[in-house]
Enzyme design. Structure first.
Site, PDB file in Angstrom:
ATOM      1  N   GLU A  46       0.731  -1.062  -0.099  1.00  0.00           N
ATOM      2  CA  GLU A  46      -0.031   0.023   0.032  1.00  0.00           C
ATOM      3  C   GLU A  46       0.817   1.327   0.245  1.00  0.00           C
ATOM      4  O   GLU A  46       0.709   1.789   0.968  1.00  0.00           O
ATOM      5  CB  GLU A  46      -0.786   0.002   1.274  1.00  0.00           C
ATOM      6  CG  GLU A  46      -1.943  -1.166   1.244  1.00  0.00           C
ATOM      7  CD  GLU A  46      -2.540  -0.937   2.622  1.00  0.00           C
ATOM      8  OE1 GLU A  46      -2.362  -0.426   3.606  1.00  0.00           O
ATOM      9  OE2 GLU A  46      -3.557  -1.968   2.409  1.00  0.00           O
ATOM     10  N   PRO A  47       1.520   1.419  -1.158  1.00  0.00           N
ATOM     11  CA  PRO A  47       2.326   2.790  -1.253  1.00  0.00           C
ATOM     12  C   PRO A  47       1.283   3.977  -1.240  1.00  0.00           C
ATOM     13  O   PRO A  47       0.586   3.650  -2.101  1.00  0.00           O
ATOM     14  CB  PRO A  47       3.268   2.618  -2.109  1.00  0.00           C
ATOM     15  CG  PRO A  47       2.741   1.615  -3.041  1.00  0.00           C
ATOM     16  CD  PRO A  47       1.876   0.597  -2.098  1.00  0.00           C
ATOM     17  N   GLY A  48       1.687   5.222  -0.609  1.00  0.00           N
ATOM     18  CA  GLY A  48       1.015   6.401  -0.960  1.00  0.00           C
ATOM     19  C   GLY A  48       2.062   7.501  -1.345  1.00  0.00           C
ATOM     20  O   GLY A  48       2.002   8.202  -2.218  1.00  0.00           O
ATOM     21  N   ARG A  49       3.084   7.747  -0.310  1.00  0.00           N
ATOM     22  CA  ARG A  49       3.756   8.847  -0.344  1.00  0.00           C
ATOM     23  C   ARG A  49       4.827   8.509  -1.617  1.00  0.00           C
ATOM     24  O   ARG A  49       5.047   9.788  -2.142  1.00  0.00           O
ATOM     25  CB  ARG A  49       4.674   8.736   1.087  1.00  0.00           C
ATOM     26  CG  ARG A  49       5.881  10.062   1.105  1.00  0.00           C
ATOM     27  CD  ARG A  49       6.368   9.729   2.289  1.00  0.00           C
ATOM     28  NE  ARG A  49       5.817   9.532   3.518  1.00  0.00           N
ATOM     29  CZ  ARG A  49       5.735  10.259   4.350  1.00  0.00           C
ATOM     30  NH1 ARG A  49       5.786  11.696   4.168  1.00  0.00           N
ATOM     31  NH2 ARG A  49       4.773   9.773   5.562  1.00  0.00           N
TER      32      ARG A  49
ATOM     33  N   ARG B  48       3.049  19.494   8.115  1.00  0.00           N
ATOM     34  CA  ARG B  48       4.211  18.615   8.414  1.00  0.00           C
ATOM     35  C   ARG B  48       5.334  19.026   9.149  1.00  0.00           C
ATOM     36  O   ARG B  48       6.044  18.187  10.171  1.00  0.00           O
ATOM     37  CB  ARG B  48       4.481  17.491   7.148  1.00  0.00           C
ATOM     38  CG  ARG B  48       3.467  16.950   6.569  1.00  0.00           C
ATOM     39  CD  ARG B  48       3.922  15.798   5.445  1.00  0.00           C
ATOM     40  NE  ARG B  48       4.741  14.942   5.924  1.00  0.00           N
ATOM     41  CZ  ARG B  48       6.064  14.757   5.829  1.00  0.00           C
ATOM     42  NH1 ARG B  48       6.811  15.775   5.196  1.00  0.00           N
ATOM     43  NH2 ARG B  48       6.673  13.867   6.513  1.00  0.00           N
TER      44      ARG B  48
ATOM     45  N   TYR C 211       5.682  17.113  12.365  1.00  0.00           N
ATOM     46  CA  TYR C 211       6.608  15.870  12.638  1.00  0.00           C
ATOM     47  C   TYR C 211       8.293  16.537  12.432  1.00  0.00           C
ATOM     48  O   TYR C 211       9.105  15.607  12.579  1.00  0.00           O
ATOM     49  CB  TYR C 211       6.403  15.107  11.348  1.00  0.00           C
ATOM     50  CG  TYR C 211       5.218  14.224  11.225  1.00  0.00           C
ATOM     51  CD1 TYR C 211       4.472  13.788  12.129  1.00  0.00           C
ATOM     52  CD2 TYR C 211       4.621  14.425   9.762  1.00  0.00           C
ATOM     53  CE1 TYR C 211       3.453  13.090  12.012  1.00  0.00           C
ATOM     54  CE2 TYR C 211       3.276  13.860   9.560  1.00  0.00           C
ATOM     55  CZ  TYR C 211       2.667  13.283  10.628  1.00  0.00           C
ATOM     56  OH  TYR C 211       1.632  12.527  10.434  1.00  0.00           O
TER      57      TYR C 211
ATOM     58  N   CYS D 176      -0.308  32.759  12.821  1.00  0.00           N
ATOM     59  CA  CYS D 176       0.113  32.982  14.123  1.00  0.00           C
ATOM     60  C   CYS D 176       0.476  32.028  15.040  1.00  0.00           C
ATOM     61  O   CYS D 176       0.116  31.869  16.403  1.00  0.00           O
ATOM     62  CB  CYS D 176      -1.329  33.702  14.982  1.00  0.00           C
ATOM     63  SG  CYS D 176      -1.909  35.255  14.028  1.00  0.00           S
ATOM     64  N   GLU D 177       1.745  31.656  14.711  1.00  0.00           N
ATOM     65  CA  GLU D 177       2.356  30.478  15.256  1.00  0.00           C
ATOM     66  C   GLU D 177       3.961  30.479  15.001  1.00  0.00           C
ATOM     67  O   GLU D 177       4.248  30.629  13.918  1.00  0.00           O
ATOM     68  CB  GLU D 177       2.056  29.045  15.110  1.00  0.00           C
ATOM     69  CG  GLU D 177       0.501  28.758  15.311  1.00  0.00           C
ATOM     70  CD  GLU D 177       0.127  28.398  16.622  1.00  0.00           C
ATOM     71  OE1 GLU D 177       1.192  28.220  17.323  1.00  0.00           O
ATOM     72  OE2 GLU D 177      -1.034  28.526  16.831  1.00  0.00           O
TER      73      GLU D 177
ATOM     74  N   TYR E 140       0.512  14.350   1.691  1.00  0.00           N
ATOM     75  CA  TYR E 140       0.034  14.940   2.998  1.00  0.00           C
ATOM     76  C   TYR E 140       0.187  16.202   3.531  1.00  0.00           C
ATOM     77  O   TYR E 140       0.209  16.543   4.437  1.00  0.00           O
ATOM     78  CB  TYR E 140       0.955  14.045   4.136  1.00  0.00           C
ATOM     79  CG  TYR E 140       0.861  12.367   4.171  1.00  0.00           C
ATOM     80  CD1 TYR E 140      -0.177  11.690   4.528  1.00  0.00           C
ATOM     81  CD2 TYR E 140       1.756  11.661   3.217  1.00  0.00           C
ATOM     82  CE1 TYR E 140      -0.543  10.495   4.548  1.00  0.00           C
ATOM     83  CE2 TYR E 140       1.502  10.297   3.300  1.00  0.00           C
ATOM     84  CZ  TYR E 140       0.528   9.743   4.014  1.00  0.00           C
ATOM     85  OH  TYR E 140       0.243   8.462   3.649  1.00  0.00           O
TER      86      TYR E 140
END
Length: 465
Positions: free
Chosen positions: A312-315, A360, A364, A390-391, A420
């Site tokens: 199941e590859p996605g990235r 991301r 992460y 605002c972060e 993603y």
């Protein structure tokens, strides 16, 4: 040229600031004769002028070719063994109706995890029988929808789903194919939030619980047990985790085969891609060959034939095929004390997007590669590309070298954002999500339109006429 002492050790000063590493950028990414960055035969500046900024851009041909490459790699590795393979595209990476249609054209199945993803895949014309439904907390409505529409396989994530899926199958008079997701206990070498098979985890069932659950599945008239499923995490570069998971799954597979058929083994995805020059991603051919070798070895040890294999590859498919285009706003040099008290400068380059279109880095600590959309002969400066939100953690590219003349109005392109980024996008600070545009052969078209302020206000019931 000497690097900035604030730069991480892996980040080298670029020898050629205009170079586009083919391991990171889409296959069609080039520099035109005047130094402008182009994707799919379209200058990035022309795309911004036509569709606005920020903008997700997807290299249509690259996406399709990567899907075909994975399918071919696994067929080449397993078919000589007499083993059939199925490649599921992990829809959570990036799913639109057109992306789903492209995956079906490439002869891939699609993994979905919600009713929204299921509906999107069906809207793309994908046969429900080619879909697999995941999810650690499937609602009764989602299970009912999947069974009613004829979803090919439902991956059971807990013991209580056995009864719930069986009940839905009974309502529609069908025998629903199911897999059981196993928490293999393998500790993948990735970020804590990307590791999905260690013991303290919401996904799957422990190996020790599997025999009793499979016995219950087999006793249900409405369920057809087709095999096991494992997924140890995402953005993984170390093959040891995949090998150990395969070893544990084959042992369980052999045990279960003593009391009934176990036709399939789904080993999930999670292969890393190159986001920066420091990354060392697998090639799909290498993954396929490595998995074939370990499965042949382990199945021989247990005296069983190699089962049908699914992955199941996605990235890998979507990530490198996408880039995000931004427009530079404020450029702010900041003096920072480095090690041993030596003063150094980092330049903060603000863009018109940020964590609302790519969370991301904040979620992460993910790293990315960026490039200026035009030619520049200026000396490189250590830069941090930041967003408009605002972060203080609103960082798009934590460390990169950009030309020293980068300024307001410049176009900045961030590579490998196909997976993603749009999927995790939000309306933080009431910012509309950007459109997705597909490019190929010098033409562009919108796959998903961008959100306007009117779109954001349309759902606010507190508004008065």
């Amino acid at each position: 040229m000497t690097g900035n002492p604030l730069a991480p050790s892996w980040l080298a000063v670029p020898a050629d600031p205009e170079a586009l590493d083919p391991r990171i950028w889409p296959s069609s990414a080039t520099r035109t004769d005047d130094g402008a960055l182009a994707i799919g035969g379209m200058a990035a500046s022309d795309l911004i002028a036509r569709f606005g900024s920020p903008l997700y851009v997807l290299d249509e041909r690259d996406l399709q070719s990567r899907a075909v490459r994975v399918r071919t790699a696994f067929a080449d590795a397993f078919e000589p063994l007499g083993v059939r393979t199925i490649v599921y595209y992990a829809g959570k990476a990036l799913l639109t109706a057109q992306v789903a249609a492209w995956m079906a054209e490439a002869d891939l199945h699609i993994d979905v995890a919600t009713d929204g993803e299921l509906a999107t895949a069906l809207a793309g014309g994908v046969d429900a029988a080619r879909l697999g439904l995941h999810g650690n907390n499937k609602s009764d409505a989602e299970i009912d929808m999947a069974v009613r529409l004829g979803v090919g396989t439902i991956v059971l994530d807990s013991a209580d789903e056995v009864e719930r899926v069986a009940a839905a199958a009974g309502r529609y008079g069908v025998r629903q194919r199911v897999r059981l997701r196993i928490n293999s206990g393998v500790h993948a070498s990735t970020h804590e939030y990307l590791a999905t098979a260690h013991e303290d985890q919401k996904f799957g069932v422990p190996i020790g619980d599997a025999p009793a659950i499979v016995e219950t599945i087999r006793a249900s008239e409405g369920l057809a047990f087709v095999g096991l499923h494992s997924h140890i995490g995402s953005q993984i570069f170390d093959a040891a985790g995949f090998r150990e998971a395969a070893r544990r799954l084959v042992a369980l597979h052999a045990l279960l085969a003593q009391s009934g058929p176990v036709p399939e083994l789904n080993l999930g995805g999670g292969w890393g891609i190159d986001y920066t020059s420091a990354d060392t991603a697998f090639e799909p051919e290498d993954i396929a060959v490595a998995l074939a070798e370990i499965l042949v070895e382990q199945c021989a040890e247990h005296g069983i034939p190699v089962p049908q294999i699914a992955v199941e590859p996605g990235r890998y498919i979507a990530g490198p095929a996408g880039v995000t285009l931004y427009t530079v706003g404020t450029v702010k040099p900041v003096a920072v004390a480095s090690g041993a008290g030596v003063a150094a400068q980092r330049t903060y380059v603000s863009v018109d997007g940020g964590m609302s279109d790519n969370v991301r880095p904040a979620l992460y600590g993910a790293d990315y590669t960026a490039a200026l959309g035009r030619r520049s002969d200026a000396a490189p400066m250590l830069s941090r590309v930041v967003g408009r939100h605002c972060e203080s953690g609103d960082i798009v590219v934590r460390d990169t070298y950009l030309p020293g003349d980068t300024g307001r109005g410049d176009l900045l392109v961030v590579a490998a954002t196909g997976a993603y980024c749009w999927s995790l996008s939000s309306n933080y600070n009431h910012v509309g999500r950007p459109p997705i545009v597909a490019v190929a052969d010098g033409a562009a078209r919108i796959l998903v339109r961008g959100e306007t302020i009117d779109d954001l206000l349309a759902r606010d019931t507190g508004l008065t006429d």
